[in-house]
Enzyme design. Structure first.
Site, PDB file in Angstrom:
ATOM      1  N   TYR A 136       0.836  -1.201   0.000  1.00 38.17           N
ATOM      2  CA  TYR A 136       0.000   0.000   0.000  1.00 38.17           C
ATOM      3  C   TYR A 136       0.868   1.247   0.000  1.00 38.17           C
ATOM      4  O   TYR A 136       1.794   1.381   0.811  1.00 38.17           O
ATOM      5  CB  TYR A 136      -0.924   0.019   1.220  1.00 38.17           C
ATOM      6  CG  TYR A 136      -1.906   1.174   1.158  1.00 38.17           C
ATOM      7  CD1 TYR A 136      -3.028   1.099   0.354  1.00 38.17           C
ATOM      8  CD2 TYR A 136      -1.683   2.344   1.869  1.00 38.17           C
ATOM      9  CE1 TYR A 136      -3.920   2.155   0.252  1.00 38.17           C
ATOM     10  CE2 TYR A 136      -2.573   3.408   1.782  1.00 38.17           C
ATOM     11  CZ  TYR A 136      -3.688   3.309   0.977  1.00 38.17           C
ATOM     12  OH  TYR A 136      -4.555   4.364   0.872  1.00 38.17           O
ATOM     13  N   GLN A 200     -10.684   0.336   1.943  1.00 37.39           N
ATOM     14  CA  GLN A 200     -11.223  -0.506   0.869  1.00 37.39           C
ATOM     15  C   GLN A 200     -10.112  -1.206   0.090  1.00 37.39           C
ATOM     16  O   GLN A 200     -10.302  -2.321  -0.414  1.00 37.39           O
ATOM     17  CB  GLN A 200     -12.120   0.311  -0.063  1.00 37.39           C
ATOM     18  CG  GLN A 200     -11.470   1.481  -0.763  1.00 37.39           C
ATOM     19  CD  GLN A 200     -11.518   2.768   0.033  1.00 37.39           C
ATOM     20  OE1 GLN A 200     -11.660   2.750   1.261  1.00 37.39           O
ATOM     21  NE2 GLN A 200     -11.406   3.889  -0.649  1.00 37.39           N
ATOM     22  N   ASN A 227      -3.280   6.022   6.559  1.00 34.68           N
ATOM     23  CA  ASN A 227      -3.948   6.783   7.607  1.00 34.68           C
ATOM     24  C   ASN A 227      -4.594   5.852   8.628  1.00 34.68           C
ATOM     25  O   ASN A 227      -4.435   4.626   8.584  1.00 34.68           O
ATOM     26  CB  ASN A 227      -4.965   7.758   7.001  1.00 34.68           C
ATOM     27  CG  ASN A 227      -6.081   7.042   6.252  1.00 34.68           C
ATOM     28  OD1 ASN A 227      -6.340   5.852   6.457  1.00 34.68           O
ATOM     29  ND2 ASN A 227      -6.745   7.753   5.360  1.00 34.68           N
ATOM     30  N   THR A 250       3.718   9.896  11.776  1.00 33.53           N
ATOM     31  CA  THR A 250       5.171   9.816  11.839  1.00 33.53           C
ATOM     32  C   THR A 250       5.715  10.515  13.077  1.00 33.53           C
ATOM     33  O   THR A 250       5.082  11.421  13.635  1.00 33.53           O
ATOM     34  CB  THR A 250       5.797  10.418  10.567  1.00 33.53           C
ATOM     35  OG1 THR A 250       7.191  10.122  10.543  1.00 33.53           O
ATOM     36  CG2 THR A 250       5.606  11.917  10.513  1.00 33.53           C
ATOM     37  N   GLN A 272       9.916  16.492   9.600  1.00 37.62           N
ATOM     38  CA  GLN A 272       8.933  15.440   9.874  1.00 37.62           C
ATOM     39  C   GLN A 272       7.560  16.021  10.172  1.00 37.62           C
ATOM     40  O   GLN A 272       6.538  15.408   9.876  1.00 37.62           O
ATOM     41  CB  GLN A 272       9.417  14.560  11.020  1.00 37.62           C
ATOM     42  CG  GLN A 272      10.649  13.733  10.679  1.00 37.62           C
ATOM     43  CD  GLN A 272      10.454  12.865   9.448  1.00 37.62           C
ATOM     44  OE1 GLN A 272       9.609  11.973   9.418  1.00 37.62           O
ATOM     45  NE2 GLN A 272      11.234  13.125   8.404  1.00 37.62           N
ATOM     46  N   HIS A 275       4.809  16.267   7.404  1.00 42.46           N
ATOM     47  CA  HIS A 275       4.047  15.113   6.921  1.00 42.46           C
ATOM     48  C   HIS A 275       2.561  15.257   7.207  1.00 42.46           C
ATOM     49  O   HIS A 275       1.720  14.906   6.376  1.00 42.46           O
ATOM     50  CB  HIS A 275       4.548  13.830   7.591  1.00 42.46           C
ATOM     51  CG  HIS A 275       5.704  13.190   6.912  1.00 42.46           C
ATOM     52  ND1 HIS A 275       5.605  12.497   5.738  1.00 42.46           N
ATOM     53  CD2 HIS A 275       7.012  13.122   7.266  1.00 42.46           C
ATOM     54  CE1 HIS A 275       6.793  12.030   5.373  1.00 42.46           C
ATOM     55  NE2 HIS A 275       7.662  12.401   6.290  1.00 42.46           N
ATOM     56  N   GLU A 341       9.801   6.226  16.158  1.00 41.26           N
ATOM     57  CA  GLU A 341       9.957   5.726  14.796  1.00 41.26           C
ATOM     58  C   GLU A 341      11.341   6.103  14.258  1.00 41.26           C
ATOM     59  O   GLU A 341      12.072   5.268  13.749  1.00 41.26           O
ATOM     60  CB  GLU A 341       8.860   6.322  13.921  1.00 41.26           C
ATOM     61  CG  GLU A 341       8.939   5.931  12.458  1.00 41.26           C
ATOM     62  CD  GLU A 341       7.971   6.710  11.596  1.00 41.26           C
ATOM     63  OE1 GLU A 341       7.714   6.264  10.464  1.00 41.26           O
ATOM     64  OE2 GLU A 341       7.474   7.771  12.031  1.00 41.26           O
ATOM     65  N   HIS A 342      11.680   7.391  14.348  1.00 36.31           N
ATOM     66  CA  HIS A 342      12.996   7.893  13.944  1.00 36.31           C
ATOM     67  C   HIS A 342      13.655   8.542  15.153  1.00 36.31           C
ATOM     68  O   HIS A 342      13.036   9.400  15.805  1.00 36.31           O
ATOM     69  CB  HIS A 342      12.886   8.969  12.858  1.00 36.31           C
ATOM     70  CG  HIS A 342      12.028   8.605  11.690  1.00 36.31           C
ATOM     71  ND1 HIS A 342      10.701   8.996  11.590  1.00 36.31           N
ATOM     72  CD2 HIS A 342      12.306   7.918  10.562  1.00 36.31           C
ATOM     73  CE1 HIS A 342      10.200   8.552  10.454  1.00 36.31           C
ATOM     74  NE2 HIS A 342      11.149   7.887   9.803  1.00 36.31           N
ATOM     75  N   ASP A 375      14.653   8.731   4.776  1.00 34.52           N
ATOM     76  CA  ASP A 375      13.385   8.702   4.052  1.00 34.52           C
ATOM     77  C   ASP A 375      13.580   8.370   2.578  1.00 34.52           C
ATOM     78  O   ASP A 375      12.675   7.835   1.927  1.00 34.52           O
ATOM     79  CB  ASP A 375      12.690  10.066   4.165  1.00 34.52           C
ATOM     80  CG  ASP A 375      12.037  10.275   5.517  1.00 34.52           C
ATOM     81  OD1 ASP A 375      11.794   9.286   6.221  1.00 34.52           O
ATOM     82  OD2 ASP A 375      11.777  11.439   5.865  1.00 34.52           O
ATOM     83  N   GLU A 429       1.488 -34.916  30.025  1.00 31.32           N
ATOM     84  CA  GLU A 429       0.538 -33.900  29.569  1.00 31.32           C
ATOM     85  C   GLU A 429      -0.858 -34.486  29.330  1.00 31.32           C
ATOM     86  O   GLU A 429      -1.732 -33.792  28.822  1.00 31.32           O
ATOM     87  CB  GLU A 429       1.061 -33.230  28.295  1.00 31.32           C
ATOM     88  CG  GLU A 429       2.329 -32.419  28.535  1.00 31.32           C
ATOM     89  CD  GLU A 429       2.735 -31.589  27.325  1.00 31.32           C
ATOM     90  OE1 GLU A 429       2.150 -31.775  26.242  1.00 31.32           O
ATOM     91  OE2 GLU A 429       3.636 -30.736  27.476  1.00 31.32           O
ATOM     92  N   HIS A 434      -0.321 -39.170  21.689  1.00 32.76           N
ATOM     93  CA  HIS A 434       0.946 -38.679  21.163  1.00 32.76           C
ATOM     94  C   HIS A 434       2.026 -39.743  21.336  1.00 32.76           C
ATOM     95  O   HIS A 434       2.807 -40.023  20.416  1.00 32.76           O
ATOM     96  CB  HIS A 434       1.381 -37.395  21.901  1.00 32.76           C
ATOM     97  CG  HIS A 434       0.644 -36.159  21.471  1.00 32.76           C
ATOM     98  ND1 HIS A 434      -0.711 -36.032  21.591  1.00 32.76           N
ATOM     99  CD2 HIS A 434       1.102 -34.998  20.929  1.00 32.76           C
ATOM    100  CE1 HIS A 434      -1.073 -34.831  21.141  1.00 32.76           C
ATOM    101  NE2 HIS A 434       0.009 -34.192  20.725  1.00 32.76           N
TER     102      HIS A 434
END
Length: 449
Positions: A136, A200, A227, A250, A272, A275, A341-342, A375, A429, A434
């Protein structure tokens, strides 16, 4: 949290306070990103795609993207035209980004390993790529051909046999995804691209969809940022598909001392913040003088940058702050609790400080390694965990597209040698069948005679 000198960014003073992990996490700024709440909006979208397929996707495009694409699958000639009309400088930059990403990700390939447990008994771990992935690429406030690179390169180097890209249709481009995104797909040899966005698109990847002669087969894994509705769809469909992460807004954190250049720090925070209004920008420092200098630089830079309103909103939000600490040890405790994240390290002996970082999506060391390098052209991957998830999750890599499969091979004698232990543990067990599966082969190994 007290008012700052300029008001451009909140300030949090933790000096004189030694907080535990739970208290640090509670005190730190974080974007409000309630994926659970978004599920209510996403569930009917996913159900609609399940029930009505392509019709639901076209209607969702008109509703959310403001245009109905001419077709869901982007024709080969449209992808080719996007590459032929691509700005030559952008093409060269993308090619260099691809080259560097391939260098780094090629070293992430895994090799099969075989362990001889006993004579005649081996366990081999085979690394097998997923059969098909859906990648995506967002298309909201900005255009992200770099995300095409970051998703596609590790998937290709993992030898994924089938991959597809989805990106939202654009009103300004005839209902097709942005041409720069299509051009990046062409440079990478990706010919299956779908004009689908949002929840979707995730649903279509997970469930599969037919649109006339075009079929988007279901995928095994969906990766890529998006998003809150993309994140919610991933959560809803997790189990039907694998996912990389529920990516949120971000984040950049900068751990700096008095040796840092205030202009460098301020420019990186702004980079950043542009964004998204929810983007988080956090400076952690033991230098009040640096904090003041960075604020002053932010005032100038926010006013001068292209996306002033967006940046100003992000910096002034509760997710952003300048945090004052007593020393670098306290700063390290804080950034490890934040798990950004960064994370930039702009301190004296930055490499040694960076070596003490345990929790971050990616670490950028020293004054000449800004996040924006990562990036685009560092060779590292920019699809990274957000919202504190870097304390347990990694960024996208070749490993993200591989599965480890254990292959067990035991000879008759090797099974006989260990069979009694299997029977004993099975009985302990209360799973006697088994053990009986072993006794059917070697009744003589019954510990009870």
């Amino acid at each position: 949290m007290s008012d700052t000198t300029t008001g451009v960014i909140p300030r949090l003073d933790l000096r004189g306070r030694r907080l535990g992990l739970r208290e640090l996490r509670a005190a730190l700024p974080r974007a409000a990103f309630d994926v659970e709440a978004a599920l209510a909006a996403v569930r009917p979208i996913v159900d609609d795609v399940r029930e009505r397929g392509a019709t639901a996707l076209y209607e969702a495009a008109e509703r959310f993207d403001g245009i109905r694409p001419p077709a869901l699958r982007v024709p080969a000639d449209v992808i080719g035209d996007a590459l032929s009309t691509l700005d030559p400088e952008v093409r060269v930059a993308l090619e260099e980004s691809i080259r560097r990403a391939r260098l780094v990700h090629a070293d992430q390939r895994r090799t099969d390993s075989t362990t001889t447990v006993v004579d005649g008994g081996t366990v081999t771990e085979r690394w097998v790529p997923v059969d098909r992935v859906g990648l995506y690429v967002p298309g909201g406030l900005a255009v992200y051909p770099s995300s095409v690179v970051m998703n596609v390169v590790p998937a290709q180097l993992a030898d994924v046999p089938s991959l597809a890209v989805a990106s939202p249709p654009q009103r300004d481009h005839g209902g097709w995804p942005h041409p720069t995104i299509l051009a990046a797909c062409a440079l990478l040899g990706v010919d299956e691209v779908w004009a689908m966005g949002g929840a979707q698109a995730v649903a279509a990847f997970a469930l599969g969809v037919d649109d006339g002669d075009d079929t988007c087969d279901p995928v095994s894994l969906v990766t890529g940022p998006g998003n809150i509705y993309v994140a919610a769809a991933k959560r809803l469909l997790k189990g039907v598909i694998g996912i990389d992460a529920e990516a949120g807004p971000t984040e950049i954190a900068v751990l700096a001392d008095g040796s840092a250049d205030a202009e460098h720090v301020a420019s990186d925070l702004v980079s950043q913040a542009e964004h998204d209004p929810l983007a988080a920008a956090v400076l952690v420092t033991d230098s009040a003088d640096l904090a003041d200098a960075v604020e002053d630089a932010l005032v100038r830079r926010v006013a001068a940058t292209k996306h002033t309103e967006r940046v100003a909103t992000a910096l002034a939000g509760t997710q952003s702050a300048i945090v004052l600490v007593d020393d670098l040890d306290a700063g390290l405790d804080l950034v490890n609790a934040y798990a950004a994240e960064h994370l930039e390290i702009q301190t004296r002996d930055a490499a040694a400080v960076a070596a003490r970082v345990r929790n971050a999506g990616a670490v950028f060391v020293g004054p000449w390694s800004p996040v924006s390098l990562g990036d685009y052209c560092a060779g590292s991957n920019h699809v990274l965990p957000t919202g504190g998830c870097a304390c347990h999750s990694s960024g996208l890599s070749v490993q993200s597209f591989l599965r480890g499969i254990h292959v067990v091979t035991y000879s008759e004698d090797a099974l006989r040698d260990v069979g009694g232990h299997v029977v004993t543990l099975a009985r302990a067990e209360d799973l006697p069948a088994h053990g009986e599966a072993v006794l059917a082969r070697h009744p003589e190994v019954d510990p009870r005679g």
